[in-house]
Design an enzyme around this catalytic site. Structure first.
Site, PDB file in Angstrom:
ATOM      1  NE  ARG A 114      48.212  34.606   8.652  1.00 25.57           N
ATOM      2  CZ  ARG A 114      47.005  34.214   9.048  1.00 25.57           C
ATOM      3  NH1 ARG A 114      46.825  33.056   9.625  1.00 25.57           N
ATOM      4  NH2 ARG A 114      45.970  35.003   8.876  1.00 25.57           N
ATOM      5  NE  ARG A 154      39.090  38.800  10.883  1.00 31.06           N
ATOM      6  CZ  ARG A 154      39.659  37.684  10.452  1.00 31.06           C
ATOM      7  NH1 ARG A 154      40.928  37.685  10.102  1.00 31.06           N
ATOM      8  NH2 ARG A 154      38.970  36.585  10.335  1.00 31.06           N
ATOM      9  NE  ARG A 198      46.276  37.671   3.826  1.00 30.23           N
ATOM     10  CZ  ARG A 198      45.661  36.571   4.225  1.00 30.23           C
ATOM     11  NH1 ARG A 198      46.085  35.397   3.812  1.00 30.23           N
ATOM     12  NH2 ARG A 198      44.621  36.621   5.019  1.00 30.23           N
ATOM     13  NE  ARG A 205      33.114  35.201  12.091  1.00 32.64           N
ATOM     14  CZ  ARG A 205      34.014  34.505  11.398  1.00 32.64           C
ATOM     15  NH1 ARG A 205      33.665  33.407  10.777  1.00 32.64           N
ATOM     16  NH2 ARG A 205      35.258  34.896  11.335  1.00 32.64           N
ATOM     17  CE  LYS A 248      36.767  29.787  14.180  1.00 31.78           C
ATOM     18  NZ  LYS A 248      37.506  31.041  14.320  1.00 31.78           N
TER      19      LYS A 248
HETATM   20  P1  AMP Z   1      37.106  33.543   8.628  1.00 32.30           P
HETATM   21  O1  AMP Z   1      38.032  32.978   7.615  1.00 32.30           O
HETATM   22  O2  AMP Z   1      36.176  32.513   9.230  1.00 32.30           O
HETATM   23  O3  AMP Z   1      37.804  34.341   9.698  1.00 32.30           O
HETATM   24  O4  AMP Z   1      36.129  34.570   7.866  1.00 32.30           O
HETATM   25  C1  AMP Z   1      36.636  35.660   7.124  1.00 32.30           C
HETATM   26  C2  AMP Z   1      35.584  36.764   7.039  1.00 32.30           C
HETATM   27  O5  AMP Z   1      34.402  36.273   6.388  1.00 32.30           O
HETATM   28  C3  AMP Z   1      35.092  37.309   8.375  1.00 32.30           C
HETATM   29  O6  AMP Z   1      35.935  38.315   8.897  1.00 32.30           O
HETATM   30  C4  AMP Z   1      33.714  37.839   8.000  1.00 32.30           C
HETATM   31  O7  AMP Z   1      33.814  39.082   7.312  1.00 32.30           O
HETATM   32  C5  AMP Z   1      33.231  36.813   6.993  1.00 32.30           C
HETATM   33  N1  AMP Z   1      32.476  35.701   7.644  1.00 32.30           N
HETATM   34  C6  AMP Z   1      32.826  34.383   7.704  1.00 32.30           C
HETATM   35  N2  AMP Z   1      31.914  33.653   8.346  1.00 32.30           N
HETATM   36  C7  AMP Z   1      30.931  34.515   8.716  1.00 32.30           C
HETATM   37  C8  AMP Z   1      29.711  34.375   9.436  1.00 32.30           C
HETATM   38  N3  AMP Z   1      29.298  33.192   9.914  1.00 32.30           N
HETATM   39  N4  AMP Z   1      28.956  35.494   9.631  1.00 32.30           N
HETATM   40  C9  AMP Z   1      29.329  36.702   9.148  1.00 32.30           C
HETATM   41  N5  AMP Z   1      30.480  36.905   8.478  1.00 32.30           N
HETATM   42  C10 AMP Z   1      31.284  35.831   8.253  1.00 32.30           C
END
Ligand code: AMP
Length: 209
Positions: free
Chosen positions: A123, A167, A156, A84, A10
């Site tokens: 990765r 996740r 990482r 989310r 995404k």
């Molecule tokens: P991402 O890079 O979008 O995978 O986001 C990394 C981390 O940020 C996620 O694993 C969550 O801990 C937090 N995060 C990002 N966007 C949200 C959201 N809309 N709601 C809650 N946590 C978020």
């Protein structure tokens, strides 16, 4: 809005497409990482959740999104990683109604869990410049060494299998109900996120135009 599990591409597509069509790209993940880096109040509160692969509480995310949307009042935008949860989606609806810019399309990045695990656990990241390589799809010239800095590449912590499996579980429990919610609204479009980056960009652009 781009919806899909972690590792579905995404973020990569949102960057490419937003610059091609002149839309503003909002990634809550990027905003939170910036907040953590700059050690802001939000960053301090979000850090723990992010390192465990858990969701940051809705209240923090919603005030962040409210603040940037009311500030920017964007005409065209791509949401990446937000909403989310069902609660975030309902609050987003209210906000978009307030600024008169309803969500027109939700692109659902469909990909099997095992493909996500293969992408992420393969990765390798440079500890110095942050460049990413992949043990199958984007190998460094010398095994385990950064092409640019000549230093060791690492896996990482947040790319380790246990973290990514968690996740994926969080995604399944909290985020995947949004697929039906937007399907019922008639604005969901599914794309095959196992295809190549170029192929996916091409089909998104074709669809948008
Ligand atoms: P991402 O890079 O979008 O995978 O986001 C990394 C981390 O940020 C996620 O694993 C969550 O801990 C937090 N995060 C990002 N966007 C949200 C959201 N809309 N709601 C809650 N946590 C978020």
């Amino acid at each position: 809005m781009f919806l899909g599990p972690p590792g579905s591409g995404k973020g990569t597509q949102a960057k490419v497409i937003s610059s091609k069509i002149g839309a503003k790209h909002y990634s809550t993940g990027d905003m939170l990482r910036d907040a953590v880096k700059n050690n802001t109040d939000l960053g301090k509160k979000a850090k723990e959740f992010m390192s465990k692969g858990e969701l940051v509480p809705d209240s923090l995310i919603l005030s962040l999104i409210n603040e940037v949307f009311l500030r920017d009042n964007p005409n065209r935008f791509i949401l990446d990683g937000f909403p989310r949860t069902v609660n975030q989606a309902l609050e987003l609806d209210k906000l978009l109604q307030k600024i008169g810019r309803p969500l027109t399309t939700v692109l659902y990045f469909d990909i099997p869990d095992e493909e996500v695990v293969r992408r992420i656990t393969g990765r390798r990241t440079c500890t110095k410049c942050g460049s990413n390589f992949h043990i199958e799809f984007n190998k460094s010239k010398n095994d385990g060494i950064c092409d640019k800095c000549n230093v060791k590449l690492i896996l990482r912590d947040d790319d380790k299998e246990a973290t990514i499996r968690n996740r994926l579980k969080v995604y399944k429990d909290s985020t995947s109900p949004l697929i039906n919610l937007y399907k019922e609204k008639g604005i969901l479009r599914k794309i095959d996120a196992s295809a190549s980056i170029d192929l996916i960009s091409e089909s998104i652009i074709k669809f948008i135009s």
